[in-house]
Design an enzyme around this catalytic site. Structure first.
Site, PDB file in Angstrom:
ATOM      1  N   GLU A 186      -7.317  15.510   9.944  1.00  0.00           N
ATOM      2  CA  GLU A 186      -6.637  15.584  11.239  1.00  0.00           C
ATOM      3  C   GLU A 186      -7.225  16.646  12.168  1.00  0.00           C
ATOM      4  O   GLU A 186      -6.525  17.583  12.584  1.00  0.00           O
ATOM      5  CB  GLU A 186      -5.139  15.816  11.033  1.00  0.00           C
ATOM      6  CG  GLU A 186      -4.467  14.678  10.286  1.00  0.00           C
ATOM      7  CD  GLU A 186      -2.955  14.823  10.188  1.00  0.00           C
ATOM      8  OE1 GLU A 186      -2.426  15.872  10.620  1.00  0.00           O
ATOM      9  OE2 GLU A 186      -2.305  13.887   9.697  1.00  0.00           O
ATOM     10  N   GLU A 402      -2.997   8.817   4.910  1.00  0.00           N
ATOM     11  CA  GLU A 402      -1.623   9.339   4.856  1.00  0.00           C
ATOM     12  C   GLU A 402      -0.680   8.369   5.546  1.00  0.00           C
ATOM     13  O   GLU A 402      -1.005   7.820   6.595  1.00  0.00           O
ATOM     14  CB  GLU A 402      -1.492  10.704   5.560  1.00  0.00           C
ATOM     15  CG  GLU A 402      -2.085  11.883   4.826  1.00  0.00           C
ATOM     16  CD  GLU A 402      -1.865  13.192   5.578  1.00  0.00           C
ATOM     17  OE1 GLU A 402      -0.892  13.279   6.364  1.00  0.00           O
ATOM     18  OE2 GLU A 402      -2.676  14.121   5.393  1.00  0.00           O
TER      19      GLU A 402
END
Length: 501
Positions: A186, A402
């Site tokens: 991320e 995720e």
């Protein structure tokens, strides 16, 4: 036959039809759970580990909602064997975890720390002993504090060489057994939350005249950080390609977080706003990795604050991945910001897109909210996001690195109620169903799905106030792992060998 019996049969049949199983997915599709070193390991003062920027941030009052830290977390450092058994009991194929840079190089550079190498070797071997494949993330936000102090961390291009050396060491030490690498987790959140909004480490920003942060520049620093991350990723990829690929045969990707942005209305301005929102979030990183340059909308709106790639750097970055990791949780509407009032007030990178993101349209919320206010449950966003990746980027191999939802950690909740996590079961069933539709109906090239997370854990600014785990962690009693209903559900999903028609 009574009416009640008939209703029971119909309900049972409906549940059967809607159920999802491993067998519904393509052969070889990977199911796993995901974690990060800082949120799981604890043991921050053991094994010669050096301090990280998150250790520093958690010491600042008000940065974590419950004033907690991850000094202990869920003690994965000492209990990893127990946790590997839990994964095996569910039937998971893989485990995505991150290596703490400061365990390998306590000062960021220098000679590798043997205790750190030993720990990760033991974890990898424990996984392989159970037939669980390691997916290893090299950077999940926990930069060694030494590098932040030495030259400003990710704001300085000097970090590129240091990251590549760290990655090289990991490839050399673990690559004989690790076949899937993820360079960064991320980077969008890391750049925006750490250098624009200042809410996460290293906590830099300039919004509202430095009310929230001591130092930083929200309009430029996120772009500099992201640029250095892309160059570091590419450097690590090329190093692996040159020195390890032929012998080890591994694959390298990156985990990019992305919401899906749905146009607020059918008006052209909102359709264009949604496209810009995708450019400024997913495209910020995936466009350079696929095409060698930033999205045109970013170049136009950010102007000379957005670094440019030299011809050499563009070639280095373009094509520097074997698969795309996508962390997807939620969806928002995107509305055109005609007046640019947000930009005027904030003067930061996150408002450059001229988009007003919102969860509401005509007074109706886009989806039910989980414990975290940002997490709106919108399963169809998964389908649309996968279709977008296919159509814009040429259908690259994708892994959902995720996906998950949280419950609130209410101190007075009854344990039996917390363990019956039907909402989580429904969440995963619905998101996985939409993912399956994207694979079957659109031909999206998706290879795996990782649940966030196996265990309740320390959730950054939220501390211990929310719970994402399939297993409940009893923080008051020896961090005991207690299975929630979702454990049994996932076990059944993964045990099912025949598709339900």
């Amino acid at each position: 036959m009574s009416l009640l019996t008939l209703v029971h049969i119909l309900v049972s049949f409906s549940a059967c039809v809607e159920a999802i199983s491993r067998a519904d997915f393509p052969p070889g599709f990977i199911f796993g759970t995901a974690s990060s070193a800082y949120q799981y390991e604890g043991a921050v003062n053991e094994g010669q580990r050096g301090p990280t920027i998150w250790d520093t941030l958690t010491k600042r009052p008000g940065r974590v909602i419950d004033f907690s830290n991850a000094d202990v977390a869920v003690d994965h450092y000492h209990r990893y064997k127990e946790d590997v058994e839990l994964m095996n009991d569910i039937g998971m194929d893989a485990y995505r975890f991150s290596i703490s840079w400061s365990r390998i190089f306590p000062n960021g550079t220098g000679e590798p720390n043997e205790e750190g190498l030993s720990y990760y070797n033991s974890l990898i071997d424990a996984l392989l002993d159970k037939g669980i494949e390691p997916y290893v993330t090299l950077f999940h936000w926990d930069l060694p504090q030494a590098l932040e102090d030495r030259y400003g961390g990710w704001l300085n291009s000097e970090i590129i060489e240091d990251f590549v050396q760290y990655a090289f060491t990991c490839f050399k030490e673990f690559g004989d057994r690790v076949k899937h690498w993820i360079t960064f987790n991320e980077p969008y959140n890391f750049a925006i939350d750490g250098y624009d909004l200042g809410i996460q480490a290293p906590g830099r920003c300039s919004i509202l005249s430095h009310v929230f942060c001591r130092e930083g520049k929200s309009s430029t620093e996120p772009y500099i950080v992201a640029h250095n991350i892309l160059l570091a990723h590419a450097g690590a990829f090329r190093a692996y390609e040159q020195h390890f690929k032929n012998e080890q045969g591994g694959l390298i990707g990156i985990a990019l977080n992305s919401r899906w942005y749905e146009p607020f209305s059918n008006a052209d301005e909102d359709t264009e706003a949604a496209a810009r929102a995708m450019d400024f979030e997913l495209g910020w990183f995936l466009d350079p990795l696929m095409f060698g340059h930033y999205p045109p909308s970013m170049q136009k709106l950010a102007g000379d604050r957005l670094p440019q790639f030299s011809t050499h750097a563009s070639k280095l970055v373009s094509g520097s991945l074997d698969f795309v990791g996508i962390n997807h949780y939620t969806t928002l509407y995107a509305r055109n910001d005609r007046l640019r009032i947000r930009k005027l007030v904030m003067d930061d990178a996150s408002t450059d897109s001229a988009v007003i993101p919102t969860a509401y349209r005509h007074g109706k919320k886009i989806g039910e909210t989980a414990a975290s206010s940002w997490l709106h449950i919108v399963p169809w966003g998964m389908f649309k996001l996968m279709k977008h990746v296919k159509e814009k980027y040429g259908n690259p191999p994708v892994v959902i690195t995720e996906n998950g939802m949280d419950d609130a950690n209410h101190p007075f909740s009854r344990l039996e109620d917390v363990l019956q996590d039907d909402k989580r079961i429904q969440y995963h069933n619905d998101y996985m169903s939409n993912l399956l539709d994207a694979i079957r109906k659109e031909g999206c090239n998706v290879h795996g799905y990782f649940v966030w997370s196996l265990l309740d854990n320390w959730e950054w600014n939220s501390g211990y106030t929310v719970r994402f785990g399939l297993y409940y962690i009893d923080y008051k009693n020896n961090l005991t792992r207690i299975p929630k209903a979702s454990v049994q559900w996932f076990s059944q999903v993964l045990a099912q060998k025949t598709a339900i028609i």
